[in-house]
Enzyme design. Sequence first.
Site, PDB file in Angstrom:
ATOM      1  N   HIS A   1       0.992  -1.129  -0.171  1.00 26.13           N
ATOM      2  CA  HIS A   1      -0.156   0.000   0.104  1.00 26.13           C
ATOM      3  C   HIS A   1       0.930   1.310  -0.097  1.00 26.13           C
ATOM      4  CE1 HIS A   1      -3.634   2.643   0.376  1.00 26.13           C
ATOM      5  NE2 HIS A   1      -4.027   1.897   1.387  1.00 26.13           N
TER       6      HIS A   1
ATOM      7  N   ASN B   1      -0.167  -5.441   4.199  1.00 27.97           N
ATOM      8  CA  ASN B   1       0.357  -4.724   3.250  1.00 27.97           C
ATOM      9  C   ASN B   1       0.755  -3.517   3.626  1.00 27.97           C
ATOM     10  OD1 ASN B   1      -2.343  -3.851   3.825  1.00 27.97           O
ATOM     11  ND2 ASN B   1      -3.281  -4.084   1.906  1.00 27.97           N
TER      12      ASN B   1
ATOM     13  N   CYS C   1      -4.343   3.947   9.648  1.00 22.66           N
ATOM     14  CA  CYS C   1      -4.720   4.379   8.344  1.00 22.66           C
ATOM     15  C   CYS C   1      -6.035   4.463   8.199  1.00 22.66           C
ATOM     16  CB  CYS C   1      -3.704   3.342   7.244  1.00 22.66           C
ATOM     17  SG  CYS C   1      -4.739   1.502   7.200  1.00 22.66           S
TER      18      CYS C   1
ATOM     19  N   ARG D   1      -3.151  11.796   2.816  1.00 30.47           N
ATOM     20  CA  ARG D   1      -3.589  10.867   1.687  1.00 30.47           C
ATOM     21  C   ARG D   1      -3.582  11.793   0.343  1.00 30.47           C
ATOM     22  NH1 ARG D   1      -5.146   5.642   1.932  1.00 30.47           N
ATOM     23  NH2 ARG D   1      -4.603   5.929  -0.219  1.00 30.47           N
TER      24      ARG D   1
END
Length: 338
Positions: free
Chosen positions: A145, A185, A289, A316
């Site tokens: 990710h 991930n 996250c 982000r």
Amino acid sequence: MSTTASTPSSLRHLISIKDLSDEEFRILVQRAQHFKNVFKANKTNDFQSNHLKLLGRTIALIFTKRSTRTRISTEGAATFFGAQPMFLGKEDIQLGVNESFYDTTKVVSSMVSCIFARVNKHEDILAFCKDSSVPIINSLCDKFHPLQAICDLLTIIENFNISLDEVNKGINSKLKMAWIGDANNVINDMCIACLKFGISVSISTPPGIEMDSDIVDEAKKVAERNGATFELTHDSLKASTNANILVTDTFVSMGEEFAKQAKLKQFKGFQINQELVSVADPNYKFMHCLPRHQEEVSDDVFYGEHSIVFEEAENRLYAAMSAIDIFVNNKGNFKDLK
């Protein structure tokens, strides 16, 4: 399992942080910080003259998994550069039902300037990269990710006043990041990302849940050359001791809902709570996250004064801007950025 794709030498994709040199990743983070400053300052003239580089072009979002932050940030970043974002969910296109990855990739990439792909398997990302004529940005797969890692390091350098000039000179920040939770991930990319900045990493997972060997091997190499340490443990108190940054993620990833009860039992005792933060650095920061669930972190930590989760989520947007700027606007060239 290979984590890289065979693509034309002139075309670069963003697949994982481990595929980037230390300098390249630092530039990605620095570029994200640049766009955040521009965006926050609302420099209209600068925006119109320098950033509408994709006016009249299209960026495709092929998402076979649901998304909140990734979709919003990607569409916002595309719009920032003047592009039209086109969302293609699993119910919108023929991929995987009546059409192959090869055919879909050939068609879509012939009509757009970039593809952000959020998929189930890492092999799906590699399939896109193999046959695409435009850059592929990995927006999440079961292995990596990278956009989250860019955002996370931006959040860390802002909150700990880390100088990129000092990092590039090999001056170590002496920070420690502790990850408490799954070997997934997000941490696959985040651990490499932190180590590229000289931030030491301690990862605590339940017994029976281990990091992938290729990630461990790479992490050890990156840690050594950047003067950091890399530790794996099943003891969350040990991992959290003197940590400046405490991080966790969902214990049940998308697609694992069928095993939820078994996984929650396996992760019992791995919640970040007052017991764990009591051994961390007094000025620690908490990151996640999102989306967050109660079993991962207690309310008093998640909503407490040390939490920077919503700032992290906002970042982000700037991570996506950085990826578009370097891999699309600058064709994967990390030099001569304007």
